[in-house]
Design a protein around this motif. Sequence first.
Motif, PDB file in Angstrom:
ATOM      1  N   UNK A 151      54.888  76.618  39.284  1.00 44.94           N
ATOM      2  CA  UNK A 151      56.243  76.090  39.270  1.00 44.94           C
ATOM      3  C   UNK A 151      56.386  74.815  40.090  1.00 44.94           C
ATOM      4  N   UNK A 152      55.460  73.888  39.883  1.00 44.23           N
ATOM      5  CA  UNK A 152      55.428  72.664  40.679  1.00 44.23           C
ATOM      6  C   UNK A 152      56.276  71.537  40.101  1.00 44.23           C
ATOM      7  N   UNK A 153      57.189  71.835  39.204  1.00 41.59           N
ATOM      8  CA  UNK A 153      57.958  70.782  38.545  1.00 41.59           C
ATOM      9  C   UNK A 153      58.645  69.842  39.520  1.00 41.59           C
ATOM     10  N   UNK A 154      59.344  70.393  40.515  1.00 38.06           N
ATOM     11  CA  UNK A 154      60.083  69.555  41.472  1.00 38.06           C
ATOM     12  C   UNK A 154      59.123  68.765  42.354  1.00 38.06           C
ATOM     13  N   UNK A 155      58.048  69.420  42.828  1.00 40.81           N
ATOM     14  CA  UNK A 155      57.067  68.722  43.663  1.00 40.81           C
ATOM     15  C   UNK A 155      56.427  67.560  42.906  1.00 40.81           C
ATOM     16  N   UNK A 156      56.101  67.796  41.639  1.00 43.43           N
ATOM     17  CA  UNK A 156      55.484  66.740  40.836  1.00 43.43           C
ATOM     18  C   UNK A 156      56.452  65.592  40.589  1.00 43.43           C
ATOM     19  N   UNK A 157      57.712  65.913  40.329  1.00 40.69           N
ATOM     20  CA  UNK A 157      58.703  64.856  40.106  1.00 40.69           C
ATOM     21  C   UNK A 157      58.846  63.987  41.353  1.00 40.69           C
ATOM     22  N   UNK A 158      58.909  64.623  42.534  1.00 41.50           N
ATOM     23  CA  UNK A 158      59.000  63.862  43.790  1.00 41.50           C
ATOM     24  C   UNK A 158      57.746  63.008  43.994  1.00 41.50           C
ATOM     25  N   UNK A 159      56.585  63.590  43.707  1.00 40.97           N
ATOM     26  CA  UNK A 159      55.331  62.859  43.932  1.00 40.97           C
ATOM     27  C   UNK A 159      55.214  61.673  42.973  1.00 40.97           C
ATOM     28  N   UNK A 160      55.645  61.864  41.731  1.00 41.14           N
ATOM     29  CA  UNK A 160      55.610  60.735  40.780  1.00 41.14           C
ATOM     30  C   UNK A 160      56.515  59.603  41.272  1.00 41.14           C
ATOM     31  N   UNK A 161      57.681  59.961  41.831  1.00 37.24           N
ATOM     32  CA  UNK A 161      58.573  58.939  42.372  1.00 37.24           C
ATOM     33  C   UNK A 161      57.940  58.203  43.537  1.00 37.24           C
ATOM     34  N   UNK A 162      57.265  58.935  44.432  1.00 38.14           N
ATOM     35  CA  UNK A 162      56.589  58.299  45.566  1.00 38.14           C
ATOM     36  C   UNK A 162      55.422  57.438  45.098  1.00 38.14           C
ATOM     37  N   UNK A 163      54.707  57.894  44.077  1.00 39.22           N
ATOM     38  CA  UNK A 163      53.610  57.099  43.522  1.00 39.22           C
ATOM     39  C   UNK A 163      54.138  55.787  42.948  1.00 39.22           C
ATOM     40  N   UNK A 164      55.278  55.879  42.264  1.00 43.26           N
ATOM     41  CA  UNK A 164      55.872  54.667  41.695  1.00 43.26           C
ATOM     42  C   UNK A 164      56.302  53.708  42.800  1.00 43.26           C
ATOM     43  N   UNK A 165      56.932  54.244  43.856  1.00 44.81           N
ATOM     44  CA  UNK A 165      57.339  53.387  44.976  1.00 44.81           C
ATOM     45  C   UNK A 165      56.124  52.770  45.652  1.00 44.81           C
ATOM     46  N   UNK A 166      55.072  53.560  45.815  1.00 42.27           N
ATOM     47  CA  UNK A 166      53.831  53.055  46.423  1.00 42.27           C
ATOM     48  C   UNK A 166      53.210  51.969  45.557  1.00 42.27           C
ATOM     49  N   UNK A 167      53.198  52.191  44.250  1.00 43.06           N
ATOM     50  CA  UNK A 167      52.620  51.206  43.331  1.00 43.06           C
ATOM     51  C   UNK A 167      53.420  49.908  43.357  1.00 43.06           C
ATOM     52  N   UNK A 168      54.746  50.036  43.387  1.00 41.59           N
ATOM     53  CA  UNK A 168      55.586  48.841  43.429  1.00 41.59           C
ATOM     54  C   UNK A 168      55.383  48.066  44.726  1.00 41.59           C
ATOM     55  N   UNK A 169      55.306  48.785  45.851  1.00 38.55           N
ATOM     56  CA  UNK A 169      55.097  48.119  47.133  1.00 38.55           C
ATOM     57  C   UNK A 169      53.740  47.431  47.175  1.00 38.55           C
ATOM     58  N   UNK A 170      52.719  48.099  46.649  1.00 37.69           N
ATOM     59  CA  UNK A 170      51.380  47.511  46.618  1.00 37.69           C
ATOM     60  C   UNK A 170      51.357  46.272  45.731  1.00 37.69           C
ATOM     61  N   UNK A 171      52.027  46.354  44.594  1.00 39.84           N
ATOM     62  CA  UNK A 171      52.080  45.203  43.685  1.00 39.84           C
ATOM     63  C   UNK A 171      52.827  44.043  44.323  1.00 39.84           C
ATOM     64  N   UNK A 172      53.949  44.346  45.001  1.00 39.57           N
ATOM     65  CA  UNK A 172      54.728  43.279  45.645  1.00 39.57           C
ATOM     66  C   UNK A 172      53.906  42.593  46.731  1.00 39.57           C
ATOM     67  N   UNK A 173      53.136  43.376  47.495  1.00 42.47           N
ATOM     68  CA  UNK A 173      52.285  42.790  48.531  1.00 42.47           C
ATOM     69  C   UNK A 173      51.207  41.913  47.916  1.00 42.47           C
ATOM     70  N   UNK A 174      50.570  42.395  46.857  1.00 39.62           N
ATOM     71  CA  UNK A 174      49.515  41.620  46.207  1.00 39.62           C
ATOM     72  C   UNK A 174      50.065  40.313  45.648  1.00 39.62           C
ATOM     73  N   UNK A 175      51.247  40.385  45.031  1.00 39.59           N
ATOM     74  CA  UNK A 175      51.847  39.168  44.473  1.00 39.59           C
ATOM     75  C   UNK A 175      52.214  38.190  45.587  1.00 39.59           C
ATOM     76  N   UNK A 176      52.749  38.710  46.704  1.00 37.69           N
ATOM     77  CA  UNK A 176      53.123  37.842  47.820  1.00 37.69           C
ATOM     78  C   UNK A 176      51.885  37.196  48.435  1.00 37.69           C
ATOM     79  N   UNK A 177      50.809  37.972  48.577  1.00 40.84           N
ATOM     80  CA  UNK A 177      49.569  37.418  49.125  1.00 40.84           C
ATOM     81  C   UNK A 177      49.000  36.343  48.202  1.00 40.84           C
ATOM     82  N   UNK A 178      49.049  36.602  46.923  1.00 36.61           N
ATOM     83  CA  UNK A 178      48.558  35.615  45.966  1.00 36.61           C
ATOM     84  C   UNK A 178      49.404  34.343  46.000  1.00 36.61           C
ATOM     85  N   UNK A 179      50.713  34.523  46.075  1.00 39.16           N
ATOM     86  CA  UNK A 179      51.616  33.377  46.102  1.00 39.16           C
ATOM     87  C   UNK A 179      51.424  32.578  47.390  1.00 39.16           C
TER      88      UNK A 179
END
Length: 550
Positions: A151-179
């Motif tokens: 019954x990990x539905x809620x845990x997985x939903x939270x983790x997917x949201x954190x993964x998305x936030x982590x991915x966005x932050x990592x992408x923003x840092x990479x783009x800023x470093x490149x720029x």
Amino acid sequence: MLRTLDIRDVLLIDRLQLDFQPGLNVLTGETGAGKSILLDSLGFVLGWRGRAELVRAGADQGEVIAEFDLPTDHAAHRILAEAGVEADGELILRRVNTVDGRKTAWINDRRVSGQVLRDLSETLVELHGQHDDRGLLNPRGHRQLLDEFAGHGALLADLRGLWLARSRATKALAEAEEKLAAMRSEEEFLRHSVAELDQLDPQPGEDAELDTKRRRMQAAEKIRDDLARAFQILGLEGAEGAMGDGMRWLDGIAAEADGQLDEPIAALGRALNELGDATQGVERVLGNLDFNPAELEAIEERLFAIRGLARKHGVTPDDLGTFAEELRTRLGQLDAGEGDLNRLRADVKATDAAYSDASAALTESRTEAAARLDRAVMDELAPLKMERAVFHTQITEGDVGPEGRDNVSFTVATNPGAPAGPLAKIASGGELSRFLLALKVCLSQNTSGVTMIFDEIDRGVGGATADAVGRRLARLASEGQVLVVTHSPQVAALGQHHWQVSKSVQDGQTLSRVVPLDAGERVDEVARMISGDTITEAAREAARALIEQK
């Protein structure tokens, strides 16, 4: 739930319609009677890859139609919506295979691809058997099965949201470093250009103004000498002086001319006035043309500097001020870039920490759920005469992703002390079937709305073990629909609905038939499964006893 299966001109079947029911549906018959054809036909209409040649000999095409009841909350609705198919409680799948191999499919009269059928089938049907590589034997799905069990539905939903936030932050840092790296490569250019523009400080409209002044000064050089000569001729040393002398001479003798000189003297006065105006005008223009040659040189120098910078940067002279602001902004971003990077690095660190904490919590929960699943499966194995076997849910660390960093696989050992390994490689045919059944019983709470099909999952077992298999199948069917292809009389006796598959030769053609059995016919079929071709009264009594025990 699968409601009907309509088969036309497929392999050994010319025309067949089966009306399935909720609960445990059993199909029995002699080996080779055509039970596998039913599964092949169902797999065909569901888009599964199977036999290449399905069309019955002599027919132009084979066709299979499957009708399903579809509750409003069924998972199939999402796939149907993506495919643009409407379904209101009823789902009709139809697929045709022509004799030249072409396959065409429809869902509720809307044409679809085979991939849509395959995606849809994942929500409609589960096939379990010794050759099942789509369900429990596929390690790629084991983590999902464990999460559903826990019954990990809620845990997985939270983790997917954190993964998305982590991915966005990592992408923003990479783009800023490149720029920032790109801006640093032009830092020298930016600073030099800004200093150069700041020093010159060009103003909007200045180019046109300087150009006008320059042209006027250049023109003045050409006409000034002529203006000076004209002024000299018109002035006191020229015409004005001579006319003044003439005026004085005439005035001196006017009294003696008895008024004859009055008009000429008046005209000459008017002429002197006009000449004076003209002379003043020429003098004024001449004064305006006076300039310092150094001023012309300065104007030309600034004008050329402005135009040179405009050409250098590819802008118009009037846009140099705006361009300078853009360069200052980029330089400001460069100067502030390190601060931005520190902020973005902090964001990455924070989101990574949050993801890691949630991922670790999910790993811990999966580990606890795996132990519960192992105990539940072991409890199911004992009645199936596999009390010495060991089932273990193995969790290992894998690549990080939106659903955590765990790899999950179901492993078994057939005897204590024996090496464990994947289900499909360690267990023999009969053992594998019982492992699959025990596992499915433990996972069955998450299969609502899915038709489960078991293909000879009771192979290699008999007696009390076969009875245990049948009772677990009946338990699975108590809240849904289960189809079982079986050779076991113990399993067949527990069925709520019974079909017999047989094969006969008619007019030189071999055809398979499937007929529903009534109560009396069921007794004879189960008796045949007990005793063989010759059905004795003792076999019938044994069959009645098995059927009544359910």
